[in-house]
Design a protein around this motif. Structure first.
Motif, short mmCIF file in Angstrom:
data_model
loop_
_atom_site.label_atom_id
_atom_site.label_comp_id
_atom_site.label_asym_id
_atom_site.label_seq_id
_atom_site.Cartn_x
_atom_site.Cartn_y
_atom_site.Cartn_z
N MET A 1 0.84 -1.19 0.00
CA MET A 1 0.00 0.00 0.00
C MET A 1 0.88 1.24 0.00
N ALA A 2 0.53 2.20 -0.86
CA ALA A 2 1.36 3.40 -0.98
C ALA A 2 1.26 4.31 0.23
N ILE A 3 0.12 4.27 0.94
CA ILE A 3 -0.03 5.03 2.17
C ILE A 3 -0.14 4.02 3.31
N ALA A 4 0.92 3.88 4.08
CA ALA A 4 0.97 2.87 5.12
C ALA A 4 0.06 3.23 6.28
N THR A 5 -0.42 2.22 6.99
CA THR A 5 -1.19 2.44 8.20
C THR A 5 -0.40 3.30 9.18
N GLY A 6 -1.08 4.26 9.79
CA GLY A 6 -0.42 5.15 10.74
C GLY A 6 0.21 6.37 10.12
N SER A 7 -0.14 6.66 8.86
CA SER A 7 0.48 7.78 8.14
C SER A 7 -0.21 9.10 8.46
N VAL A 8 0.51 10.18 8.17
CA VAL A 8 -0.04 11.53 8.29
C VAL A 8 0.28 12.29 7.01
N GLY A 9 -0.69 13.10 6.56
CA GLY A 9 -0.51 13.81 5.31
C GLY A 9 -0.98 15.24 5.39
N LEU A 10 -0.84 15.95 4.27
CA LEU A 10 -1.13 17.38 4.18
C LEU A 10 -1.90 17.68 2.91
N ASN A 11 -2.95 18.47 3.01
CA ASN A 11 -3.66 18.97 1.83
C ASN A 11 -2.90 20.12 1.19
N ILE A 12 -2.88 20.14 -0.13
CA ILE A 12 -2.37 21.28 -0.88
C ILE A 12 -3.43 21.68 -1.90
N ASP A 13 -3.89 22.92 -1.85
CA ASP A 13 -4.90 23.38 -2.80
C ASP A 13 -4.26 23.61 -4.17
N PRO A 14 -4.99 23.27 -5.25
CA PRO A 14 -4.45 23.47 -6.60
C PRO A 14 -4.70 24.88 -7.13
N SER A 15 -4.54 25.87 -6.30
CA SER A 15 -4.80 27.25 -6.69
C SER A 15 -3.68 27.79 -7.57
N ARG B 1 4.53 6.15 -5.65
CA ARG B 1 4.18 7.35 -4.87
C ARG B 1 2.87 7.98 -5.33
N PHE B 2 1.92 7.15 -5.71
CA PHE B 2 0.63 7.71 -6.10
C PHE B 2 -0.49 6.80 -5.65
N VAL B 3 -1.54 7.42 -5.12
CA VAL B 3 -2.78 6.74 -4.73
C VAL B 3 -3.93 7.45 -5.42
N LEU B 4 -4.83 6.69 -5.98
CA LEU B 4 -5.96 7.25 -6.71
C LEU B 4 -7.17 7.36 -5.79
N GLY B 5 -7.51 8.58 -5.40
CA GLY B 5 -8.75 8.83 -4.69
C GLY B 5 -9.81 9.24 -5.70
N VAL B 6 -10.99 8.65 -5.60
CA VAL B 6 -12.05 8.92 -6.59
C VAL B 6 -13.38 9.16 -5.89
N VAL C 1 7.63 11.60 -0.69
CA VAL C 1 6.24 11.74 -0.28
C VAL C 1 5.30 11.19 -1.35
N THR C 2 4.20 10.56 -0.92
CA THR C 2 3.19 10.01 -1.82
C THR C 2 2.13 11.07 -2.12
N PHE C 3 1.57 11.03 -3.32
CA PHE C 3 0.51 11.97 -3.71
C PHE C 3 -0.81 11.22 -3.92
N MET C 4 -1.91 11.94 -3.68
CA MET C 4 -3.23 11.34 -3.80
C MET C 4 -4.22 12.36 -4.33
#
Length: 305
Positions: free
Chosen positions: A1-15, A96-101, A65-68
């Motif tokens: 899994m590209a995002i392991a259990t117990g991970s922490v991430g950050l939102n970045i706006d596509p502005s 380093r990529f996870v597809l959120g849909v 870092v992984t992107f989603m």
């Protein structure tokens, strides 16, 4: 899994106006040890850059870092092409990529951009078909995919090339049918506290678990990542918990760890609001993430649904 259990991430706006800041935030996440970055996909907002192009740019400028996509709109992005793009990103930036849909919000905006203007029921039907197409196109064992649905059709599509591991497909869902689709077909669930506050999580988790069990899946194989919108304040500031989380770092640490224990989330994505994103990201990376992140064991790190 590209995002392991117990991970922490950050939102970045596509502005577009915040492009320089987005680059700085991506470097901060990469260098500070955060695990993943989420980027929303609302192509019809004129102030937003295309999410896929932005992620590609940020991925090539980072190392670990992984992107989603958080989350990609399946009404504007055909599923066979969507999984091709996801596999390409996971090859260009290895693993380093996870597809959120998701099924797509704002029907009128989707229609204005050339997509279909479906009712909520139709959008859910179309999403379920899209998930079936993506799952088939994401399987290395498939040599030619045939699917003849009401909303999506592929006739002998040849999937590939494949990254080292299939791209995980996470689902942003809230309604009963979408939650059942998540349990049957999704690799993970991506709710946001603004739409699914903590007092609703237990009932929503139950729907996913029941659907997974009915489909012959272990409910634990469905990853649970909580998008937590809010603001990290100075020490001693008032706190608020609900559709946004507001309070000092120690309050965030206590609350997120409680969400893990009581609500069943294994990972968290911080979505700063009403404050400077870079200052908030610094606070999160320094004061919150180290006390919330759980380093995976070698066995867990190698596992994926």
């Amino acid at each position: 899994m590209a995002i392991a259990t117990g991970s922490v991430g950050l939102n970045i706006d596509p502005s577009a106006a915040g492009l320089a800041s987005a680059r700085r935030l991506a470097r901060l996440a990469d260098e500070a040890g955060l695990d993943f970055i989420g980027v929303q996909d609302h192509v019809y907002h004129p102030e937003f850059l295309d999410t896929w192009t932005l992620i590609t740019s940020l991925a090539t400028a980072t190392q670990r870092v992984t992107f989603m996509t958080n989350v990609a709109n399946t009404l504007l992005r055909p599923p066979a092409q969507l999984i091709k793009a996801a596999s390409t990103l996971s090859t260009v930036a290895p693993g380093r990529f996870v597809l959120g849909v998701g099924a797509g919000a704002s029907p009128s905006a989707i229609s204005a951009y050339g997509g279909p203007q479906y009712s909520p029921a139709q959008a859910t039907d179309a999403f379920e078909e899209a998930m079936q197409v993506m799952k088939a196109m994401n399987a290395p064992s498939q040599h030619a995919v045939h699917f003849d649905g009401k909303y999506h059709r592929v006739h002998g599509a040849h999937p590939g090339p494949f990254p080292a591991r299939p791209v995980p497909i996470m689902v942003g869902s809230y309604g009963p049918r979408m939650l059942r689709i998540t349990g049957r077909l999704g690799d993970g669930w991506l709710p946001t506290n603004s739409y699914a506050p903590p007092d609703r999580i237990a009932e929503l988790q139950h729907v996913i678990d029941e659907a997974a069990t009915a489909a012959g899946r272990d409910p634990k194989s469905v990853q649970r990542i909580y998008n937590v919108m809010g603001t990290i304040t100075g020490s001693g500031s008032p706190v608020f918990e609900g559709r946004q989380l507001v309070g000092p770092p120690e309050f965030w640490v206590e609350t997120l760890n409680r969400y893990r224990e009581e609500l069943g989330f294994d990972s968290f994505l911080f979505w700063p609001v009403n404050a400077d994103s870079e200052a908030q990201a610094d606070l999160f990376a320094e004061k919150v993430a180290p006390h919330v992140r759980i380093s995976p064991s070698p066995t867990a790190q190698g596992a994926h649904p």
